[in-house]
Design an enzyme around this catalytic site. Structure first.
Site, PDB file in Angstrom:
ATOM      1  N   HIS A  97       0.860  -1.080  -0.279  1.00 45.49           N
ATOM      2  CA  HIS A  97      -0.316  -0.058   0.179  1.00 45.49           C
ATOM      3  C   HIS A  97       0.995   1.744   0.367  1.00 45.49           C
ATOM      4  O   HIS A  97       1.656   1.358   0.758  1.00 45.49           O
ATOM      5  CB  HIS A  97      -0.946  -0.256   1.833  1.00 45.49           C
ATOM      6  CG  HIS A  97      -2.030   0.900   1.426  1.00 45.49           C
ATOM      7  ND1 HIS A  97      -3.379   1.087   0.409  1.00 45.49           N
ATOM      8  CD2 HIS A  97      -1.783   2.349   1.291  1.00 45.49           C
ATOM      9  CE1 HIS A  97      -3.881   1.038   0.711  1.00 45.49           C
ATOM     10  NE2 HIS A  97      -3.052   2.918   1.838  1.00 45.49           N
ATOM     11  N   SER A  98       0.958   2.220  -1.037  1.00 46.99           N
ATOM     12  CA  SER A  98       1.472   3.667  -0.809  1.00 46.99           C
ATOM     13  C   SER A  98       2.695   3.303  -1.153  1.00 46.99           C
ATOM     14  O   SER A  98       3.154   2.604  -2.458  1.00 46.99           O
ATOM     15  CB  SER A  98       0.825   4.567   0.122  1.00 46.99           C
ATOM     16  OG  SER A  98       1.431   5.900   0.016  1.00 46.99           O
TER      17      SER A  98
END
Length: 262
Positions: A97-98
């Protein structure tokens, strides 16, 4: 008095590895800038029973708070690939994530190159395409104010951190280090991955624009799917149930296919 039992290198980086003796599929998970492995701990209660959730714990946070952070993208990949390479005895997938999505993408290539074992599926969330340039101001050799400016622009960043000096003092070195990890990434063109890639984005994400997503589909010769959630940048937390339903469907399908060909 018995000697203190220190965690192995694998346990430091992968604190939950080996927690499911019956696992037939391993899901490695990498967090966003400033985050730790604990954000993924609840996932093990939701995914299929034959899946072992293995969150990655980078140095400098949570139980590794006394260790120095790493600020170079390639160094993180080098160390992580070595550790993860010891746990590719069963099929695996990666979710990032990210910042974690950028790491997950490069780890997929590295594990394929070093061990000839690509992931069965790569899930990337809330991250620009690897071919797109880094869009935040540099935090290298800059003041705390610059880091705070970047931090204040992070959608969903808790006000409790922004307004508490003690929390900021703990969090800022981790964030600066992680931003440097992102900043030092350099895309290298090579043969696309063959595994499926699923991209998750938030429709209301103010940190990643639609233009920055262009190019993700070119990173695989396999199936590419873009799933858009009615959420912001941190849908990993705000829309966890919906995200896990989508990821879980792929995990279940992989297990069923494996059973059919057993």
């Amino acid at each position: 008095m018995s000697a203190e039992v220190k965690p192995s290198n694998s346990q430091r980086w992968l604190p939950r590895v080996g927690s499911n003796a019956d696992a037939e599929l391993r899901l490695f998970c990498l967090s966003y800038a400033g985050g730790g492995a604990s954000v993924y701990y609840p996932w093990r209660h939701v995914v299929p029973e034959l899946v072992e959730v293995c969150p990655v714990q980078l140095p400098g946070r949570e139980e590794r708070v006394d260790e120095p952070c790493i600020s170079e993208f390639d160094q993180v990949i080098e160390l992580l690939a070595s550790v993860m390479g010891e746990h590719l005895d069963i099929p695996y997938m990666i979710y990032g994530h990210s910042m974690g999505a950028g790491l997950a993408f490069e780890l997929s290539h590295r594990l394929l190159n070093d061990y000839d074992k690509p992931p069965s599926h790569l899930f990337v969330g809330a991250h620009r395409s690897p071919t797109q340039p880094y869009g935040y101001p540099s935090v290298k050799s800059t003041s705390e104010d610059v880091v705070l400016d970047v931090l204040s622009g992070f959608e969903g960043m808790p006000e409790a951190i922004l307004k508490n000096r003690e929390l900021l003092d703990l969090f800022l070195p981790i964030l600066r280090s992680d931003l440097l990890v992102c900043e030092t990434y350099r895309y290298r063109e090579r043969t696309p991955l063959a595994c499926p890639i699923t991209l998750f984005t938030g429709r209301d994400d103010k940190n990643v624009t639609s233009q920055e997503l262009v190019g993700w589909g070119d990173q695989t010769t396999g199936t590419f799917v873009h799933q858009e959630l009615d959420a912001g940048h941190f849908f990993l937390k705000s829309h966890q149930k919906q995200l896990l339903e989508l990821v879980g469907a792929n995990l279940t399908s992989a297990l069923e296919n494996s059973a059919e060909h057993a």
